[in-house]
Write a protein that holds these residues in place. Structure first.
Motif, PDB file in Angstrom:
ATOM      1  N   LEU A 127       0.833  -1.205   0.000  1.00 15.69           N
ATOM      2  CA  LEU A 127       0.000   0.000   0.000  1.00 15.69           C
ATOM      3  C   LEU A 127       0.869   1.256   0.000  1.00 15.69           C
ATOM      4  CD1 LEU A 127      -2.786   1.335   0.183  1.00 15.69           C
ATOM      5  CD2 LEU A 127      -2.654   1.081   2.678  1.00 15.69           C
ATOM      6  N   ASP A 128       1.911   1.264   0.829  1.00 11.16           N
ATOM      7  CA  ASP A 128       2.817   2.416   0.877  1.00 11.16           C
ATOM      8  C   ASP A 128       3.503   2.646  -0.463  1.00 11.16           C
ATOM      9  OD1 ASP A 128       2.148   2.822   3.487  1.00 11.16           O
ATOM     10  OD2 ASP A 128       3.975   1.971   4.328  1.00 11.16           O
ATOM     11  N   LEU A 129       3.917   1.566  -1.098  1.00 10.72           N
ATOM     12  CA  LEU A 129       4.611   1.685  -2.385  1.00 10.72           C
ATOM     13  C   LEU A 129       3.705   2.260  -3.473  1.00 10.72           C
ATOM     14  CD1 LEU A 129       6.957  -1.394  -2.868  1.00 10.72           C
ATOM     15  CD2 LEU A 129       7.510   0.989  -3.303  1.00 10.72           C
ATOM     16  N   ILE A 130       2.440   1.892  -3.449  1.00  8.64           N
ATOM     17  CA  ILE A 130       1.507   2.442  -4.429  1.00  8.64           C
ATOM     18  C   ILE A 130       1.368   3.946  -4.226  1.00  8.64           C
ATOM     19  CG2 ILE A 130      -0.945   2.513  -5.061  1.00  8.64           C
ATOM     20  CD1 ILE A 130      -0.985  -0.517  -4.708  1.00  8.64           C
ATOM     21  N   MET A 131       1.260   4.355  -2.949  1.00 13.12           N
ATOM     22  CA  MET A 131       1.173   5.787  -2.649  1.00 13.12           C
ATOM     23  C   MET A 131       2.451   6.506  -3.080  1.00 13.12           C
ATOM     24  SD  MET A 131      -1.743   6.543  -1.083  1.00 13.12           S
ATOM     25  CE  MET A 131      -1.407   7.928   0.002  1.00 13.12           C
TER      26      MET A 131
ATOM     27  N   GLY B  76      10.762  -1.192  -3.286  1.00 19.94           N
ATOM     28  CA  GLY B  76      10.268  -2.295  -4.102  1.00 19.94           C
ATOM     29  C   GLY B  76      11.114  -3.540  -3.942  1.00 19.94           C
ATOM     30  N   ALA B  77      12.431  -3.367  -3.860  1.00 19.30           N
ATOM     31  CA  ALA B  77      13.319  -4.513  -3.668  1.00 19.30           C
ATOM     32  C   ALA B  77      13.086  -5.155  -2.305  1.00 19.30           C
ATOM     33  CB  ALA B  77      14.777  -4.070  -3.792  1.00 19.30           C
TER      34      ALA B  77
ATOM     35  N   ALA C  48       1.719 -17.202  -6.460  1.00 21.74           N
ATOM     36  CA  ALA C  48       1.242 -16.298  -7.508  1.00 21.74           C
ATOM     37  C   ALA C  48       1.636 -14.848  -7.212  1.00 21.74           C
ATOM     38  CB  ALA C  48      -0.274 -16.414  -7.644  1.00 21.74           C
ATOM     39  N   VAL C  49       1.592 -14.475  -5.931  1.00 22.03           N
ATOM     40  CA  VAL C  49       2.010 -13.126  -5.540  1.00 22.03           C
ATOM     41  C   VAL C  49       3.486 -12.921  -5.868  1.00 22.03           C
ATOM     42  CG1 VAL C  49       2.439 -11.611  -3.550  1.00 22.03           C
ATOM     43  CG2 VAL C  49       0.261 -12.812  -3.761  1.00 22.03           C
ATOM     44  N   LEU C  50       4.297 -13.938  -5.615  1.00 22.00           N
ATOM     45  CA  LEU C  50       5.723 -13.852  -5.937  1.00 22.00           C
ATOM     46  C   LEU C  50       5.930 -13.671  -7.437  1.00 22.00           C
ATOM     47  CD1 LEU C  50       8.710 -14.008  -5.202  1.00 22.00           C
ATOM     48  CD2 LEU C  50       8.528 -16.514  -5.254  1.00 22.00           C
ATOM     49  N   GLY C  51       5.186 -14.417  -8.241  1.00 16.54           N
ATOM     50  CA  GLY C  51       5.298 -14.259  -9.683  1.00 16.54           C
ATOM     51  C   GLY C  51       4.870 -12.871 -10.135  1.00 16.54           C
ATOM     52  N   LEU C  52       3.795 -12.349  -9.513  1.00 16.45           N
ATOM     53  CA  LEU C  52       3.299 -11.027  -9.899  1.00 16.45           C
ATOM     54  C   LEU C  52       4.284  -9.928  -9.523  1.00 16.45           C
ATOM     55  CD1 LEU C  52       1.112  -9.268 -11.114  1.00 16.45           C
ATOM     56  CD2 LEU C  52      -0.062  -9.291  -8.905  1.00 16.45           C
ATOM     57  N   VAL C  53       4.920 -10.037  -8.360  1.00 12.81           N
ATOM     58  CA  VAL C  53       5.860  -8.985  -7.970  1.00 12.81           C
ATOM     59  C   VAL C  53       7.098  -9.005  -8.884  1.00 12.81           C
ATOM     60  CG1 VAL C  53       7.320 -10.171  -6.250  1.00 12.81           C
ATOM     61  CG2 VAL C  53       6.738  -7.759  -5.939  1.00 12.81           C
ATOM     62  N   CYS C  54       7.466 -10.171  -9.383  1.00 12.06           N
ATOM     63  CA  CYS C  54       8.570 -10.234 -10.359  1.00 12.06           C
ATOM     64  C   CYS C  54       8.172  -9.546 -11.663  1.00 12.06           C
ATOM     65  CB  CYS C  54       8.959 -11.683 -10.625  1.00 12.06           C
ATOM     66  SG  CYS C  54       9.737 -12.519  -9.211  1.00 12.06           S
ATOM     67  N   LEU C  55       6.935  -9.796 -12.113  1.00 16.70           N
ATOM     68  CA  LEU C  55       6.438  -9.134 -13.323  1.00 16.70           C
ATOM     69  C   LEU C  55       6.353  -7.628 -13.108  1.00 16.70           C
ATOM     70  CD1 LEU C  55       5.263  -9.400 -16.182  1.00 16.70           C
ATOM     71  CD2 LEU C  55       2.997  -9.713 -15.126  1.00 16.70           C
ATOM     72  N   GLN C  56       5.913  -7.230 -11.918  1.00 18.05           N
ATOM     73  CA  GLN C  56       5.827  -5.812 -11.597  1.00 18.05           C
ATOM     74  C   GLN C  56       7.207  -5.155 -11.624  1.00 18.05           C
ATOM     75  OE1 GLN C  56       3.666  -3.708 -11.555  1.00 18.05           O
ATOM     76  NE2 GLN C  56       3.608  -2.327  -9.818  1.00 18.05           N
TER      77      GLN C  56
ATOM     78  N   GLY D  97       0.351  -3.030  -9.991  1.00 16.26           N
ATOM     79  CA  GLY D  97       0.538  -2.679  -8.592  1.00 16.26           C
ATOM     80  C   GLY D  97      -0.755  -2.812  -7.813  1.00 16.26           C
ATOM     81  N   MET D  98      -1.867  -2.348  -8.387  1.00 14.30           N
ATOM     82  CA  MET D  98      -3.167  -2.483  -7.734  1.00 14.30           C
ATOM     83  C   MET D  98      -3.585  -3.953  -7.646  1.00 14.30           C
ATOM     84  SD  MET D  98      -4.262   0.485  -6.771  1.00 14.30           S
ATOM     85  CE  MET D  98      -4.214   2.261  -7.135  1.00 14.30           C
TER      86      MET D  98
END
Length: 337
Positions: free
Chosen positions: A16-20, A80-81, A110-118, A142-143
């Motif tokens: 949430l903080d990173l999106i902001m 992000g890292a 799946a979350v791990l895969g998505l954060v790599c794509l992000q 990100g959302m």
């Protein structure tokens, strides 16, 4: 199991903080504060790149590079890292503790895969020089990551049981989230094309209900920032089409989510997030209008992005609770280890 839950909640909060903060990066034009990736002019931090930053600033005093913008961009990358490391950690625990947790580690994976794509889209945002399609996709991903992290966190938190009769509300909430994500994509398209001030009046646009607009040009996907697909500068009519579409589709989002939140505002297990959803919808309306009338002030613009993230968070929470309608409260069948 306690360590797993703490990591999930910490990663959820950081997402949430990173999106902001990502909104702050975009709105302060800091996306190219360090025009290479993953470092800053080949250095780990802007400190080592001081000479290169100063040279770029002297060459273009009003360009995208300054010490402030470089630090804003690199702090976003550092955070992000760190989020990526947290997600790796709880994914490993999800696999190791899958029997104790009594659930599949598939979502954590799946979350791990998505954060790599992000992360990949974060790099492409820089290497493609803020191409609107790449930046907008980065925002939507990100959302999506926030929604998945909220689902993970909701599984680890108890709540009042939701009446079984409301199980059918899950389909309506899924529709609501689908509409919300379409609006998020439109909002991202407005922001990445700098179309927020294309209409300076409300409820009309340029004094009329249907101003001159070029939807084909405005919603052409494969083009550079500020340009048409042909390479010519993007027209005002195209920017107006982008802004007008986002503004009017917001009415659909407000109507649908507002009706759902109003219906559920007194339902056990749903009243808290439903009332928060109503408050966030009001906030989005206020900050959206204020952005127009006060010509895109930074604080209000960041709040508008934060409100959008809040809608994703609350909408996902409602969907999770509706999915549990008629079941035992989350967390009631096991004890913390």
């Amino acid at each position: 199991m306690t360590a797993y839950r703490r990591l999930v909640f910490l990663a959820w909060f950081l997402t949430l903080d990173l999106i902001m903060f990502g909104a702050f990066v975009r709105l302060t034009d800091s996306g190219l504060g360090c025009p290479d990736w993953p470092g800053c002019y080949g250095h780990f931090s802007p400190l080592g790149a001081h000479a290169s930053i100063r040279q770029a600033l002297e060459a273009m005093p009003y360009g995208p590079v300054s010490a402030f913008q470089a630090w804003v961009e690199m702090i976003h990358r550092y955070a992000g890292a760190f989020l990526g490391m947290l997600i790796i950690a709880f994914t490993v625990l999800a696999w190791r503790l899958r029997h104790a947790l009594a659930r599949s580690p598939a979502l954590a994976t799946a979350v791990l895969g998505l954060v790599c794509l992000q992360g990949a889209f974060g790099a492409w945002t820089v290497t493609h020089r803020l191409m609107p399609l790449v930046v907008t996709t980065h925002l939507v991903l990100g959302m999506s990551l926030l929604a998945m992290m909220t689902w993970l966190a909701a599984r680890e938190k108890s709540h009042d049981p939701v009446p079984a009769a409301l199980a059918s509300g899950r389909g309506w909430m899924m529709l609501g989230l689908t509409v919300l994500f379409l609006q998020l994509a439109l909002g991202g398209w407005v922001s990445t094309n700098y179309a927020a001030l294309a209409c300076m009046d409300f409820p009309t646009c340029h004094g009329v209900w249907m101003p001159p607009m070029n939807f084909q040009e405005g919603f052409s996907m494969l083009r550079s920032l500020g340009q048409q697909a042909s390479g010519d500068p993007i027209s005002q009519d195209a920017l107006t089409a982008i802004h007008w579409t986002h503004r009017n589709f917001a009415l659909v989002v407000l109507a649908l989510l507002g009706v759902l939140a109003w219906r559920w505002r007194a339902v056990p297990g749903l009243r808290g997030p439903a009332r928060l959803l109503l408050a966030l919808l009001a906030l989005q309306l206020f900050t959206g209008l204020t952005t127009i009338f006060f010509q895109w002030p930074l604080l209000i613009a960041v709040m508008h992005n934060g409100g959008a993230a809040g809608l994703v968070l609350v909408g996902t929470t409602l969907l999770w609770r509706l999915a549990q309608a008629g079941k035992l409260p989350s967390g009631s069948r096991r004890q913390d280890a």
